[in-house]
Design an enzyme around this catalytic site. Structure first.
Site, PDB file in Angstrom:
ATOM      1  N   ASN A  28     -38.062 -62.334 -15.759  1.00 30.77           N
ATOM      2  CA  ASN A  28     -38.795 -61.117 -16.091  1.00 30.77           C
ATOM      3  C   ASN A  28     -40.248 -61.461 -16.351  1.00 30.77           C
ATOM      4  OD1 ASN A  28     -39.959 -58.923 -17.321  1.00 30.77           O
ATOM      5  ND2 ASN A  28     -38.152 -58.368 -18.516  1.00 30.77           N
ATOM      6  N   CYS A  58     -42.478 -57.305 -17.955  1.00 26.20           N
ATOM      7  CA  CYS A  58     -42.469 -56.421 -19.116  1.00 26.20           C
ATOM      8  C   CYS A  58     -43.909 -56.230 -19.608  1.00 26.20           C
ATOM      9  CB  CYS A  58     -41.604 -57.003 -20.222  1.00 26.20           C
ATOM     10  SG  CYS A  58     -41.542 -55.942 -21.671  1.00 26.20           S
ATOM     11  N   THR A 113     -42.200 -52.090 -14.469  1.00 26.79           N
ATOM     12  CA  THR A 113     -42.841 -50.815 -14.816  1.00 26.79           C
ATOM     13  C   THR A 113     -44.361 -50.924 -14.817  1.00 26.79           C
ATOM     14  OG1 THR A 113     -42.609 -51.374 -17.135  1.00 26.79           O
ATOM     15  CG2 THR A 113     -40.888 -50.017 -16.165  1.00 26.79           C
ATOM     16  N   CYS A 124     -52.681 -28.815   5.829  1.00 26.80           N
ATOM     17  CA  CYS A 124     -52.099 -27.473   5.889  1.00 26.80           C
ATOM     18  C   CYS A 124     -50.572 -27.540   5.968  1.00 26.80           C
ATOM     19  CB  CYS A 124     -52.655 -26.700   7.076  1.00 26.80           C
ATOM     20  SG  CYS A 124     -52.485 -27.560   8.654  1.00 26.80           S
ATOM     21  N   CYS A 155     -47.781 -25.976   3.245  1.00 24.28           N
ATOM     22  CA  CYS A 155     -46.998 -24.844   3.754  1.00 24.28           C
ATOM     23  C   CYS A 155     -45.609 -24.841   3.116  1.00 24.28           C
ATOM     24  CB  CYS A 155     -46.861 -24.920   5.270  1.00 24.28           C
ATOM     25  SG  CYS A 155     -45.858 -23.580   5.941  1.00 24.28           S
TER      26      CYS A 155
END
Lengths: 451, 478
Positions: free
Chosen positions: A132, A135, A201, A398, A402
């Site tokens: 890890n 963190c 994260t 566009c 939509c």
């Protein structure tokens, strides 16, 4: 039904779905239950040095009535004694020989501490170790987690200690809280990592309370950055994954990648796999809905693989990587234009306002086929948006706003200029890329009109 | 009888499913409103225990094949049930979002998923190896088809005998087109057949084939024959021209839905139509009469609204169609002209007295309250006759006109089981309860025949199936 079995650096699981190292993998109770639901593997919540947790630990990002579009946490690694965790890991692995049981670890940055924890993990019979290095809160201030992951030299040094001591595969979990993910990835590879997992994260603050002015999550009136996860982070995770899988150094000696970051549905998982992830880790969706989501993850993925004619999940791993390119190599002659299917159009005119005010002014509002200025129009009928195709720059805004399925589509049109990329221009016509007069002349020469 | 003034386009419009199919965007938005409750009340409210939150999540995720599989593995008649279930009384009524007055439209989502697989023809279940066991099923309605399909999933081959020309039972002949087009019922039959079920139509058990032949020729027999025709009113004038039964009247519109909308014009309908009865069939007949062009349609019921078996939504629907419901009114004579044609119905007003054997207050005539309602067509919809002669021919016991069965739907004959409306002594006779009956009976038959029970996904021993329903698990797609 497609074969979902997964082989990740020799770690086998009946499907690619692993629980990420996080609250859902805090105990044997939870992981046994998850395996009963059909999860392929689990990365045990990080074990390591002693910690104490706080309240509140989570804050949520909500959007438009949807809860937990993302979650922010300041929870630490496992706060259960390491001996309790090791004992439970051993029990779980004995009960579930066909599932991947991986142990996440994080200890102080000294070689002996790492070698000790490696030995402890191997003694449980676990299939692999995940380091890890991600963190972002609480542990990083103590010189662990992201504090390691953000410094490639530390990352390489500690990974080296672990790989030299470990006989089971070592997976390095990378932090996204860096400006470039490649150096820490190289560091892991240089140190002999058997696999990479990402993303951990992202630094975030979930929000501020407008009544109390408190930061969310609120810990006794104070707040701090926490780790951001959940569906909202997925595009960032996909990008970081693609950076590694398209990296030539990685491609020269690839290792399997466990992808994570906002996976909630089989579709999300499939996207990670197409960009090169062999296994998929999930946390926030389980925190929201529980272990039962694995049923839809596996069946949805399997149905999609069947549809694509793939017999095994691994056939699609990395299938989109060759499409990852850079701006300079894009074909500048490739041309699309927006078309509006008037039979489907409901005249909400969101496309008009998006194009007129947010893009390039190429949609008109019309009544009876005549162009209308909506600010002065008093005709009373609903106006129909129409694309001026010659002016359309093909930006796609566009069709994105939509609300009607299949009403606005981007249609490919024949190129107006010969195929060319920016990098080719830099090589063949360098003046065009540095001098505006030359650029204007070049546009006239090849017939590029920009209104 | 009147000259029809409705155009074909009007008729087509009147005999089309009331609710259009969701667009993909509508389905996605609605599916994403589902909270995906844990231990969801909608699952428990479904008589077949469909895992509703899972199939809705699968729709939300674009896994329509998975969604349909989730539905069909709990209920092989799910294609019909998504349309005909009284969802407000079942799953939708249980939805926790009802507290905010907008529960999830579960029926329409279910239909969206099953329509997808029935259109693409995707294979949902793997054929099971033949166990060598054979079962005869009497009646190709929802109960019989559900049982046949569930048996097929276990490798037990069923032959379904149907007296009508078309299979599907009430789905094909009895549910109005506005709720279930005939095509849907027939697609469902084809799906059951694709599992390896043989359906023989135009063969009436007790007439063309004897019960004894079935009992001796098969390893087990399942009686799923439903109920009989509408009984007589037993009032003078019942033989007059223009007095008809509701069921064939509705069936004619179902056949027209299959054969072409112009066939609707061949169905005789009056200007002044009186429907006798106030149950679901009466509501349907009144709706059909109105939509075929009747000027005025009046339903007569001898009790009050409280005793009506039709659901609130049905009553609201039929009133919205412009149908009058005259409560506490009993026909005593049907009047006719010199040509033998109906001209009216002599009625008497009623009032409610003491409760009768059914627990409902007994209606009593109010003396001197007779009135005559004009009518040129009278449609009888006062329930359905029981098939007691058929039960006797099988030598099985019955209670109150229904087959006597135990919890596993075994009759008093060791080789004969029964399911569906012919055992529905209490409660609503719904398509979905018939489907569940079929599952229960199939499981009991398979056990009796020593056939191995279905197994679940070996990597999952937990989840989805915590409600103790009779769901069985051998699907291709999950």
């Amino acid at each position: 039904m497609a074969d979902l079995t997964t082989n990740f650096a020799g770690v086998r699981s009946p499907n690619p779905f692993w629980l990420a190292s996080a609250p859902p993998t805090n105990s044997a109770y939870q992981i046994n239950k998850a395996f009963e639901y059909g999860w392929g593997g689990a990365v045990w919540k990080t074990i390591g040095d002693p910690v104490l947790n706080v309240c509140n630990r989570y804050g949520a990002f909500e959007y438009g009535g949807k809860r937990l579009v993302a979650i922010n946490n300041v929870e630490l690694i496992s706060d259960r004694p390491i001996e309790v965790n090791l004992k439970e890991i051993r029990e779980v692995k004995r009960l579930w020989p066909d599932r991947a049981v991986i142990v996440s670890a994080m200890v102080s940055s000294n070689e002996q501490a790492w070698k000790t924890v490696v030995q402890q993990i191997e003694d449980t019979g676990a299939d692999a170790i995940e380091l890890n290095y991600g963190c972002p809160h609480g542990m990083s201030e103590r010189g662990m987690g992201a504090a390691v992951g953000q410094v490639p030299e530390y990352c390489e040094m500690i990974t080296g200690w672990v790989t030299s001591a470990a006989s089971i595969p070592v997976i390095v979990k990378l932090t996204p809280n860096v400006t470039n993910i490649i150096p820490p990835a190289h560091a892991a590879l240089n140190a002999g990592a058997d696999g990479i997992s990402l993303i951990n994260t992202i630094n975030s603050i979930a929000g501020v309370d407008l009544d109390s002015f408190e930061i969310r999550p609120n810990v006794g009136g104070k707040g701090s950055h926490g780790g951001y996860a959940g569906p909202a982070v997925r595009p960032i995770a996909l990008h970081l994954l693609s950076q590694i899988t398209s990296d030539p150094t990685y491609q020269a000696r690839p290792v399997p990648i466990s992808g994570m970051g906002g996976v909630e549905t089989w579709r999300d998982a499939a996207e990670f796999m197409l960009l090169g992830a062999t296994s998929i880790q999930v946390c926030t969706a389980v925190m929201h809905y529980g272990f039962r989501i694995v049923h839809e993850l596996t069946t949805g993925l399997s149905n999609w693989l069947d549809e694509k004619g793939a017999r095994q999940a691994e056939e699609v791993v990395g299938a989109s990587v060759e499409r990852i390119s850079v701006f300079g190599d894009f074909d500048l002659s490739f041309r699309t234009v927006a078309t509006i299917d008037e039979s489907k159009c409901i005249q909400c005119n969101l496309c008009y306002v998006a194009c007129d005010e947010g893009a390039h002014q190429c949609i008109d509002l019309t009544a009876d086929g005549l162009r209308i200025d909506p600010d002065t129009y008093e005709g009373g009928t609903t106006l129909q948006p129409v694309v001026r195709e010659d002016d359309c720059v093909g930006c796609d805004l566009c069709s994105l706003v939509c609300p009607v399925d299949g009403c606005i589509t981007m249609v490919e049109r024949p190129p107006k200029i010969p195929p060319v990329t920016w990098n080719e221009l830099v090589r063949t016509r360098p003046e065009v890329t540095t001098d505006w007069d030359a650029m204007v002349a070049y546009r006239e020469e090849v017939g590029i009109e920009i209104h | 009888m009147r000259e029809h003034e409705l155009t074909l386009a009007q008729l087509q419009d009147s005999f089309t499913e009331t609710y259009p199919r969701y667009t993909p965007n509508e389905a996605t938005v609605e599916a994403n409103r589902c909270l995906y409750c844990f231990d969801a009340p909608c699952i428990q409210a479904c008589p077949t225990g469909i895992d509703v939150p899972t199939f809705i999540r699968q729709i939300a995720n674009g896994n329509l094949l998975g969604a349909a599989t989730t539905i069909l593995e709990s209920n092989l008649i799910g294609h019909s049930c998504g349309r005909v279930c009284p969802v407000d009384e079942l799953c939708v009524g249980a939805c926790v979002l009802g507290a905010e007055h907008r529960p999830i439209a579960i029926g329409r989502l279910q239909r969206y998923a099953t329509d997808h697989v029935f259109e693409t023809g995707a294979r949902v279940f793997e054929p099971a190896p033949d166990s060598g066991k054979r079962v005869a099923i009497v009646g190709a309605g929802p109960a019989g088809l559900s049982a046949a399909g569930e048996l097929a999933k276990r490798g037990v081959r069923a032959t379904v005998f149907e007296r009508q020309e078309l299979p599907g039972g009430l789905s094909t002949y009895g549910i109005v087109v506005m709720r279930e087009p005939t095509r849907v019922a027939l697609e469902e039959v084809e799906f059951i057949q694709s599992l390896g079920v043989e359906v023989v139509t135009g063969v009436e058990v007790g007439v063309d084939v004897s019960p004894q032949e079935l009992i001796e020729g098969y390893d087990a027999v399942l009686l799923a024959a439903g109920t009989g025709p509408v009984p007589r009113l037993n009032v003078p004038g019942e033989e007059l021209e223009g007095v008809i039964d509701a069921l064939p009247f509705i069936a004619a519109t179902k056949l027209a839905d299959k054969d072409g909308v112009e066939r609707l014009r061949e169905i005789p309908v009056g200007d002044e139509v009186i429907v006798v009865g106030a149950g679901n069939t009466a509501v349907d007949a009144a709706t059909v009469a109105k939509r075929l062009g009747a000027e005025r349609v009046t339903m007569l019921y001898r009790r009050s609204r409280a005793e009506m078996t039709a659901y609130d939504f049905e009553v609201a629907f039929v009133r919205n169609e412009g149908v009058d419901i005259r409560l506490l009114t009993q026909p005593v004579e049907i009047l006719g002209d010199e040509h033998g044609r109906v001209t009216g119905v002599r009625c008497v007003r009623m009032r409610l007295g003491e409760p009768d054997a059914s627990g409902r207050r007994r209606p009593e005539p109010v003396p001197g309250s007779e009135l005559v309602l004009p009518a040129d067509q009278v449609i009888k919809a006062i329930g359905q006759e029981k098939l007691t002669a058929l039960f006797a021919a099988f030598g099985i016991e019955s209670i109150g006109g229904y087959v006597k069965v135990d919890e596993e739907l075994r009759t008093s004959h060791p080789k004969v089981f029964a399911a569906g409306d012919c055992v529905r002594l209490t409660g609503h006779a719904l398509t979905v309860t018939a489907a569940e009956d079929g599952k229960i009976a199939a499981r009991a038959i398979a056990r009796q025949l020593g056939v191995e029970e279905l197994r679940r996904d070996p990597s999952a021993t937990r989840g989805r199936y915590m409600h103790g329903t009779t769901n069985d698990f051998r699907s291709v797609h999950g």
